[in-house]
Design a protein around this motif. Structure first.
Motif, short mmCIF file in Angstrom:
data_model
loop_
_atom_site.label_atom_id
_atom_site.label_comp_id
_atom_site.label_asym_id
_atom_site.label_seq_id
_atom_site.Cartn_x
_atom_site.Cartn_y
_atom_site.Cartn_z
N TYR A 180 1.20 34.24 -71.94
CA TYR A 180 1.32 34.59 -70.53
C TYR A 180 0.34 35.68 -70.11
N LYS A 189 -2.98 34.52 -68.87
CA LYS A 189 -3.00 33.59 -67.74
C LYS A 189 -3.00 34.31 -66.40
N PHE A 190 -3.66 33.65 -65.43
CA PHE A 190 -3.58 34.14 -64.05
C PHE A 190 -3.52 32.89 -63.21
N ASP A 191 -2.37 32.56 -62.78
CA ASP A 191 -2.23 31.26 -62.15
C ASP A 191 -1.01 31.28 -61.23
N LYS A 192 -1.04 30.38 -60.28
CA LYS A 192 0.12 30.26 -59.42
C LYS A 192 1.24 29.62 -60.23
N GLU A 247 8.82 24.85 -61.34
CA GLU A 247 9.16 24.23 -62.62
C GLU A 247 8.73 25.15 -63.78
N ASP A 248 7.50 25.66 -63.63
CA ASP A 248 6.99 26.56 -64.67
C ASP A 248 7.81 27.83 -64.76
N ALA A 260 10.89 27.19 -66.57
CA ALA A 260 10.63 27.06 -68.01
C ALA A 260 10.41 28.43 -68.64
N GLU A 264 13.67 30.25 -68.91
CA GLU A 264 14.52 29.65 -69.95
C GLU A 264 14.06 30.09 -71.33
N THR A 265 12.75 30.08 -71.50
CA THR A 265 12.21 30.49 -72.80
C THR A 265 12.50 31.96 -73.06
N LYS A 283 15.22 24.93 -75.72
CA LYS A 283 14.56 24.90 -74.42
C LYS A 283 13.47 23.84 -74.39
N SER A 319 10.91 23.64 -72.42
CA SER A 319 9.55 24.16 -72.35
C SER A 319 9.05 24.55 -73.72
N SER A 344 -9.86 35.16 -66.20
CA SER A 344 -9.59 33.83 -65.69
C SER A 344 -8.95 33.93 -64.31
N GLY A 346 -6.20 28.81 -64.91
CA GLY A 346 -4.99 28.94 -65.70
C GLY A 346 -4.43 27.58 -66.08
N PRO A 391 4.56 24.67 -69.85
CA PRO A 391 5.31 23.54 -70.37
C PRO A 391 4.46 22.31 -70.65
#
Lengths: 300, 588
Positions: A266, A269-272, A276-277, A280, A283-284, B19, B21, B144, B149, B153
């Motif tokens: 994580y 990452k740089f993302d919208k 759903e994500d 997830a 949950e993780t 899970k 994911s 990035s 990105g 999942p």
């Protein structure tokens, strides 16, 4: 093992004790295992502290042993299937103030710092709140009263710290009170020296500077060799104390990705984040929280 | 075999986590790619491995694979190891490469090159990005942006791509087009060769508990380098964790006054760190009998030292072994701070938390009073004390506080700097060993004696760097603002060093001293023998005690002979300090 044999062996362990975790635990476990002989073994601890030939380093280690013994006795007895019933705790607790004065005799406060640490641990194990005393410990500049400051000006010695038999306080609290007095004593002695000892211009030898190196040491004073040994022991203890920091018991069904990998994934990452994500991710994360919570020896 | 690399995962088999994911992610790790990679790299024999690794179009001695990592472990940490889902336009190409490549060694796989037999006569070296500039390093590390990105999942499509150089490469051609046969130079970061030795060793220039340092020449490029051979014979637990920490730190540095790690090399079951070679170290140089430093030269050296240290401190790194022999100097006085074997990054602490580091750091002559009194809650100030000592040494050419143990070291410090009092260092009574080493007498500050040996500015700076109370000691950046660096004379390179014969490292100085001591002893013995038998003729070889030693082994003053410099400290580090590593009990 009969009481005589147990006592002999325990004495041997006490005489050869060193501040490593193994040595302390070995001695503590021996005592707990022979809890039926507590009436014989407990006085052995006091005997060694009363022995004027035993050096102060060993007495400091004995105080650490008391810390470990109380902790182990408490932990083992607290187990739901345990056959033990908190051996030694009562005896040690009541003798704590008198033990403390044996480890910090007269104006020789070499063991002050170690005793402070051990006493803090003991209080924690016995669930006694001593934050007030810990605060006092750190406020050295404000700890002396006006009267005491005047005594420094008059170059009067600090009165001997003695046990207050009339005190009705809990023995642990009494021990803390004595410890704070000892701290005051040390601080007072230093201020008095700074004020009244004229500064020297010629070079001071190690003996003049720290009172070490003299072969004919009065008992209860440390030689240079003992100081250096103590430093090494303290470093070893400090190192070993950290060795178990990372130990956790992971449940059998623990997840296979390490926390580091998870965070790394994580972090990079740089993302919208879609719904759903996000779901997830949480949950993780929740899964991890369960694993981590289950890892601790005491239930969270 | 995967245990080495993935001990957390090894016995768990297929993912069992509840899970969804997580399953997806885990699934990606167990796909065919990893299986192939495993069988080839861990279970396949060495010959297969080598031939797999060979890339067509590459010179025989320069086989390379872009997705491989050597000891550095950058790719591993960035998730490159799991980068098995590169099934996009770039994916195929990388996948093939990584299948061919050796395991990404990194910290967890660093035992790999030690397998006896399998790597015999092979040399592989890792070349960290050398073209980075300091400015570039200041940029965000993970740049990035949106669009780059990927989603957790669904499997990573754009996970970190290994070396930075690879990220910049153009999209690769589709499979039906001919593939590029040769990588550009900056894409090569692992070279394997069957040449017996790439680096031709000249002589040993250093030795410590970590191993030995040699001067050597790269037979391909002619570059002169320093080879630091890690001592692994006594390692029971594999590759030492302290070396991993050192390598990780070195990889993150890019500053002209901090030594740069050029490569890591595995050769004949030995692991080497390769650095730029520097002709001298500060201790060695200052023992040169004819060396005359001007004020401008001293400023030039010391400014670089402070700038290097400031760089480290800004990066939250504490060096923890500042001393003359770890300060390297080239033939015109360019200076680099070296030896990060004891260095560490500072912990990030919340309010009320304490750092709790080991106090068994810094060679005793350069150890500040708070460490001698057992502090475990220290910071960058401990390095500042050391550079303060070195500043005086630039003038006096000898260490200022030369103690034999903690007690005598503290005594030397108090005798010169004065015993601390309540006003200048009230917190001293909170230090663990203060009760043991509480001054029983008051000593006045005698530091003024150094005024005659130094200039006004340097004296003032040294006094501020050597403040007993660590909280009142100057920081590196404050020191750089000191008038010492701006007043005349201005710093100037030491061009005259080019004329200095020989190379002056502490190691050679010690050797010279040993030789000189032996010579004096021999002479003494002969004198005794002569007295016993006065009629015996004097042997011709007996040189007078003042005779000059030939070539660069110039005579050493008796004063210098008496100095026996203390050794560095290498120790088992606290495991929690490197909890991201596999072995908490690593030793040096």
């Amino acid at each position: 093992m009969d009481s005589f044999e147990a006592n002999t062996q325990f004495n041997q362990l006490l005489r050869s004790i060193n501040p490593s975790v193994q040595s302390l635990k070995k001695t503590a476990h021996f005592a707990i295992k022979n809890w039926e002989n507590e009436d014989y073994l407990f006085p052995s601890i006091l005997d060694i502290l009363n022995d004027i030939h035993v050096e102060l380093n060993t007495k400091s280690t004995i105080f650490q042993l008391i810390d470990v013994l109380i902790n182990e006795s408490f932990t083992i007895s607290a187990h739901k299937d345990s056959a033990y019933s908190y051996p030694y705790i009562n005896n040690l607790k009541s003798a704590l103030p008198q033990i403390l004065l044996k480890v910090l005799p007269g104006h020789n406060n070499y063991n002050l710092y170690n005793v402070f640490n051990s006493l803090r641990n003991i209080s924690k194990t016995l669930k006694i709140d001593t934050s007030e005393y810990e605060q006092q410990w750190n406020l050295s500049s404000e700890m002396l009263s006006k009267e005491e400051m005047e005594n420094i000006d008059l170059n009067l010695p600090y009165p001997e710290v003695v046990l207050d038999d009339a005190s009705s306080n809990d023995p642990v609290v009494q021990a803390w009170e004595l410890l704070i007095k000892k701290r005051k004593q040390s601080f007072y002695d230093r201020l008095r020296l700074l004020k009244h000892q004229p500064p020297k211009t010629e070079d001071l030898s190690e003996d003049e500077m720290f009172y070490v190196n003299t072969k004919e040491r009065a008992h209860n004073q440390l030689t240079k060799k003992q100081i250096l040994l103590r430093m090494e022991d303290d470093r070893e203890t400090h190192k070993r104390s950290k060795e178990s920091l990372w130990v956790v018991e992971r449940p059998k069904n623990s997840v296979g990705v390490t926390e580091e990998e998870f965070m790394g994934f994580y972090w990079n990452k740089f993302d919208k984040l879609s719904k759903e994500d996000e779901k997830a991710l949480f949950e993780t994360l929740e899964g991890y929280n369960e694993v981590v919570a289950g890892s601790y020896k005491d239930v969270q | 075999m995967t245990d080495r690399y993935r001990p957390n995962n090894s016995n768990n088999g297929p993912p069992t986590g509840p899970k969804k994911s997580y399953n997806n992610y885990q699934g990606g790790r167990n796909d065919k790619h990893q299986g192939d990679w495993k069988s080839k790299d861990f279970r396949g024999n060495n010959r297969n491995y080598k031939s797999d690794h060979y890339r067509p179009g590459q010179p025989a001695s320069n086989q390379s694979a872009p997705n491989n990592q050597s000891t550095g472990g950058k790719g591993y940490n960035n998730g490159n190891y799991h980068n098995n889902s590169n099934r996009n336009n770039k994916g195929e190409y990388y996948k093939k490469d990584s299948e061919r490549g050796p395991p990404p060694a990194g910290p967890k796989g660093s035992k790999r090159p030690l397998d006896r037999g399998s790597y015999e006569k092979q040399t592989s070296s890792y070349v960290p990005g050398r073209n980075n500039t300091y400015e570039q390093n200041k940029k965000p590390r993970f740049p990035s942006g949106p669009g780059q990105g990927n989603r957790f999942p669904t499997g990573p499509s754009n996970l970190p791509k290994g070396p930075k150089s690879m990220e910049k490469s153009k999209p690769l051609p589709p499979r039906h087009l001919p593939r590029p046969t040769k990588l550009t130079k900056n894409q090569i970061y692992m070279i394997k060769t069957n040449k017996p030795e790439i680096f031709e060793r000249f002589q040993q220039v250093g030795e410590g508990t970590y191993g030995k340092v040699y001067k050597a020449k790269n037979s391909n490029t002619g570059e002169i380098v320093a080879l630091k051979k890690l001592r692994l014979e006594s390692e029971k637990d594999g590759f030492p964790i302290t070396s991993i920490r050192e390598i990780k730190l070195l990889q993150s540095f890019d500053h002209p006054n901090v030594v740069g790690l050029l490569e890591m090399m595995v050769e004949q079951n030995q692991i080497y760190m390769i650095f730029d070679y520097m002709d001298h170290d500060l201790t060695g140089l200052l023992t040169h009998p004819d060396l005359k430093l001007g004020e401008n030269h001293r400023k030039f050296l010391f400014k670089q030292l402070m700038e290097g240290l400031n760089y480290l401190h800004l990066k939250r790194v504490i060096h923890r072994d500042i001393k003359g022999s770890n300060i390297l100097v080239d033939s015109i006085g360019n200076l680099k701070i070296a030896d990060f074997g004891l260095a560490r990054t500072m912990k990030l602490l919340k309010e009320g938390e304490h750092p709790d580091y080991t106090n068994r750091v810094i060679t005793i002559w350069y150890r500040p009073p708070e460490l001698l009194l057992g502090s475990t809650e220290y910071g960058r100030e401990i390095d500042i004390w050391g550079v303060g000592c070195l500043l005086i040494e630039l003038y006096t050419k000898q260490a200022t506080f030369q103690g034999f143990d903690e007690v005598s070291q503290l005594n030397k410090i108090f005798n010169i700097m004065g015993t601390p009092n309540f006003e200048n260092w009230p917190e001293i009574s909170n230090l663990p060993w203060f009760e043991m080493l509480k001054p029983k007498d008051n000593k006045v500050n005698q530091f003024n004696e150094f005024k005659a040996k130094m200039t006004d500015d340097s004296f003032d700076l040294a006094e501020k760097l050597l403040t007993l109370n660590p909280r009142k000691r100057l920081t590196a950046s404050q020191a750089l603002q000191h008038e010492y660096f701006t007043n005349e004379p201005k710093p100037e390179p030491l061009y005259f060093l080019k004329e200095v014969k020989g190379e002056w490292h502490e190691f050679e100085t010690k050797k010279r001293r040993r030789k000189e001591r032996k010579r004096l002893q021999d002479e003494k013995k002969r004198d005794i023998n002569d007295n016993i038998a006065p009629s015996a003729p004097k042997p011709e070889s007996m040189a007078p005690s003042t005779s000059k030693i030939n070539d660069n082994e110039s005579s050493v003053s008796p004063n210098q002979l008496s100095i026996s410099r203390p050794q560095s400290i290498r120790q088992t580090e606290e495991p929690e300090e490197a909890q991201d590593q596999q072995k908490p009990d690593g030793t040096v």
